[in-house]
Design a protein around this motif. Sequence first.
Motif, PDB file in Angstrom:
ATOM      1  N   GLY A 128      17.265  16.838  34.284  1.00 28.47           N
ATOM      2  CA  GLY A 128      16.777  17.282  35.585  1.00 28.47           C
ATOM      3  C   GLY A 128      15.576  16.475  36.044  1.00 28.47           C
ATOM      4  O   GLY A 128      15.480  16.103  37.215  1.00 28.47           O
ATOM      5  N   GLY A 129      14.680  16.192  35.105  1.00 32.63           N
ATOM      6  CA  GLY A 129      13.508  15.386  35.447  1.00 32.63           C
ATOM      7  C   GLY A 129      13.908  14.010  35.944  1.00 32.63           C
ATOM      8  O   GLY A 129      13.303  13.485  36.889  1.00 32.63           O
TER       9      GLY A 129
ATOM     10  N   ILE B  26      17.593  13.094  50.906  1.00 35.94           N
ATOM     11  CA  ILE B  26      17.606  13.550  49.516  1.00 35.94           C
ATOM     12  C   ILE B  26      16.197  13.903  49.061  1.00 35.94           C
ATOM     13  O   ILE B  26      15.953  14.964  48.480  1.00 35.94           O
ATOM     14  CB  ILE B  26      18.211  12.448  48.618  1.00 35.94           C
ATOM     15  N   LYS B  27      15.286  13.003  49.340  1.00 34.72           N
ATOM     16  CA  LYS B  27      13.881  13.218  48.961  1.00 34.72           C
ATOM     17  C   LYS B  27      13.347  14.495  49.607  1.00 34.72           C
ATOM     18  O   LYS B  27      12.703  15.323  48.955  1.00 34.72           O
ATOM     19  CB  LYS B  27      13.065  11.997  49.416  1.00 34.72           C
TER      20      LYS B  27
ATOM     21  N   ALA C 186      15.205  11.006  42.828  1.00 32.45           N
ATOM     22  CA  ALA C 186      15.350  11.488  44.203  1.00 32.45           C
ATOM     23  C   ALA C 186      14.056  11.313  44.994  1.00 32.45           C
ATOM     24  O   ALA C 186      14.081  10.887  46.147  1.00 32.45           O
ATOM     25  CB  ALA C 186      15.774  12.952  44.207  1.00 32.45           C
TER      26      ALA C 186
ATOM     27  N   VAL D 164      12.979  23.483  39.717  1.00 37.78           N
ATOM     28  CA  VAL D 164      13.923  22.675  40.476  1.00 37.78           C
ATOM     29  C   VAL D 164      14.565  21.615  39.581  1.00 37.78           C
ATOM     30  O   VAL D 164      15.786  21.392  39.624  1.00 37.78           O
ATOM     31  CB  VAL D 164      13.236  22.035  41.703  1.00 37.78           C
ATOM     32  N   ALA D 165      13.753  20.982  38.729  1.00 40.72           N
ATOM     33  CA  ALA D 165      14.309  20.011  37.790  1.00 40.72           C
ATOM     34  C   ALA D 165      15.234  20.704  36.797  1.00 40.72           C
ATOM     35  O   ALA D 165      16.317  20.196  36.475  1.00 40.72           O
ATOM     36  CB  ALA D 165      13.187  19.272  37.049  1.00 40.72           C
TER      37      ALA D 165
ATOM     38  N   ILE E  35      10.632  22.232  46.212  1.00 44.28           N
ATOM     39  CA  ILE E  35       9.497  22.367  45.287  1.00 44.28           C
ATOM     40  C   ILE E  35       8.289  22.953  46.024  1.00 44.28           C
ATOM     41  O   ILE E  35       7.627  23.869  45.532  1.00 44.28           O
ATOM     42  CB  ILE E  35       9.139  20.995  44.670  1.00 44.28           C
TER      43      ILE E  35
ATOM     44  N   ILE F  54      15.230  14.415  39.615  1.00 44.48           N
ATOM     45  CA  ILE F  54      14.158  14.632  40.586  1.00 44.48           C
ATOM     46  C   ILE F  54      13.302  13.379  40.769  1.00 44.48           C
ATOM     47  O   ILE F  54      12.938  13.020  41.894  1.00 44.48           O
ATOM     48  CB  ILE F  54      13.268  15.822  40.148  1.00 44.48           C
TER      49      ILE F  54
ATOM     50  N   PHE G 158      14.584  17.925  48.000  1.00 46.00           N
ATOM     51  CA  PHE G 158      13.920  18.333  46.751  1.00 46.00           C
ATOM     52  C   PHE G 158      12.441  18.632  46.968  1.00 46.00           C
ATOM     53  O   PHE G 158      11.901  19.597  46.423  1.00 46.00           O
ATOM     54  CB  PHE G 158      14.104  17.263  45.674  1.00 46.00           C
ATOM     55  N   GLN G 159      11.797  17.819  47.788  1.00 45.37           N
ATOM     56  CA  GLN G 159      10.365  18.046  48.018  1.00 45.37           C
ATOM     57  C   GLN G 159      10.114  19.359  48.737  1.00 45.37           C
ATOM     58  O   GLN G 159       9.183  20.098  48.411  1.00 45.37           O
ATOM     59  CB  GLN G 159       9.777  16.873  48.811  1.00 45.37           C
TER      60      GLN G 159
END
Lengths: 187, 187
Positions: free
Chosen positions: A156-157, B118-119, A163, B151-152, B126, A160, B122-123
């Motif tokens: 997962g790390g 995509i960025k 990404a 999230v990860a 989080i 992310i 996820f951002q």
Amino acid sequence: MRAVFERQDTLPLIAEVFREFGYEGATFSRITERTGISKGSLYHFFPDGKEEMAAHVLAHIDAWFEAHVFTPLARDEPREAVAQMWRAVLDYFHSGRRICLVGVFAMDETRDVFADAIKGYFQRWIKALKQALVRAGVGRARAQDLAEECVAGIQGGLVISRATGEAAQFVRTVRRLAARVDDELSG
Amino acid sequence: MRAVFERQDTLPLIAEVFREFGYEGATFSRITERTGISKGSLYHFFPDGKEEMAAHVLAHIDAWFEAHVFTPLARDEPREAVAQMWRAVLDYFHSGRRICLVGVFAMDETRDVFADAIKGYFQRWIKALKQALVRAGVGRARAQDLAEECVAGIQGGLVISRATGEAAQFVRTVRRLAARVDDELSG
DNA sequence: GTCTATACAGTGATAGAC
DNA sequence: GTCTATCACTGTATAGAC
């Protein structure tokens, strides 16, 4: 002048192409461009073409982890082996700037051919880590949980980090996981 | 007789093809086969072809998470919103039998076009989770750590579940993460 | 062993009939 | 709006010159 002469030497280069573009995106033209080897020679090295290349690349990665992670976890003093695992992981994945090809292939169900290799890689990793934790005194159920959490957390790390473009996020993830394992081992 | 009449209705079907085969592997023939819509009609819906399809699919996914996860985290009572997030995640990813398309696209650097989407996905996830945790009384640094970890961890759990074929592993991962957040909120 | 030339299928994309 | 026909191109793969 050519830098590559043996099939074995081509694998890391081909692996990087698979890593960057995925299986379908890793075309012969990209591979020849990266390796400097023509299609004809590639078929000389890998008579079954792309699928054989991918199989060898996976085996190459597997052997690396077997030698640098799984075997130490099974053989060495468990605390030291776990510490070695974190070092190996940070090193192998270039502190988050490099992704896990096995993970990439896992997400793609185009070719079931690799399913067993992919499954074995993750299962052996989880099992080796679990057994090291057990040998270090952690209860079996808790060790299984922690091992799953670590291996999943690493994947997962990597996702992310890739990404967001922030490799540091992977390093933080590894640090958190390592700290949790340390807590368990000393607490 | 056709089941699909509006462009919007095609997106979930097309999304599944991208999910199963990746961007490069999601060919027109597979998409037409799955949707029952011919190439001509697909180009009528998406004049810019595959790239436009992928962009709409990503936007569709983003909108779902915005509505069911990010906005609740930002607006609702934080503990309830976090609980809702775990429900939504388990539901959306079919308890580990369905992967995250945004994660799949993230691993593929063929097309930088989607990098920002995509960025952002996820951002924002989080950030929304972090802020909900802060509103629930968690310190900022700890909240950031926990949010990244969750999230990860979700992404990693999806990779491992898909790789091993054991969807239950994803459910365990989510349970562990939820328990850790609960500990933090009550401890 | 290495390469070029080539075969052939399948790709994304376009034009145009209905 | 939907489809079929067709385009130019790139894909994997093979054959064969050197």
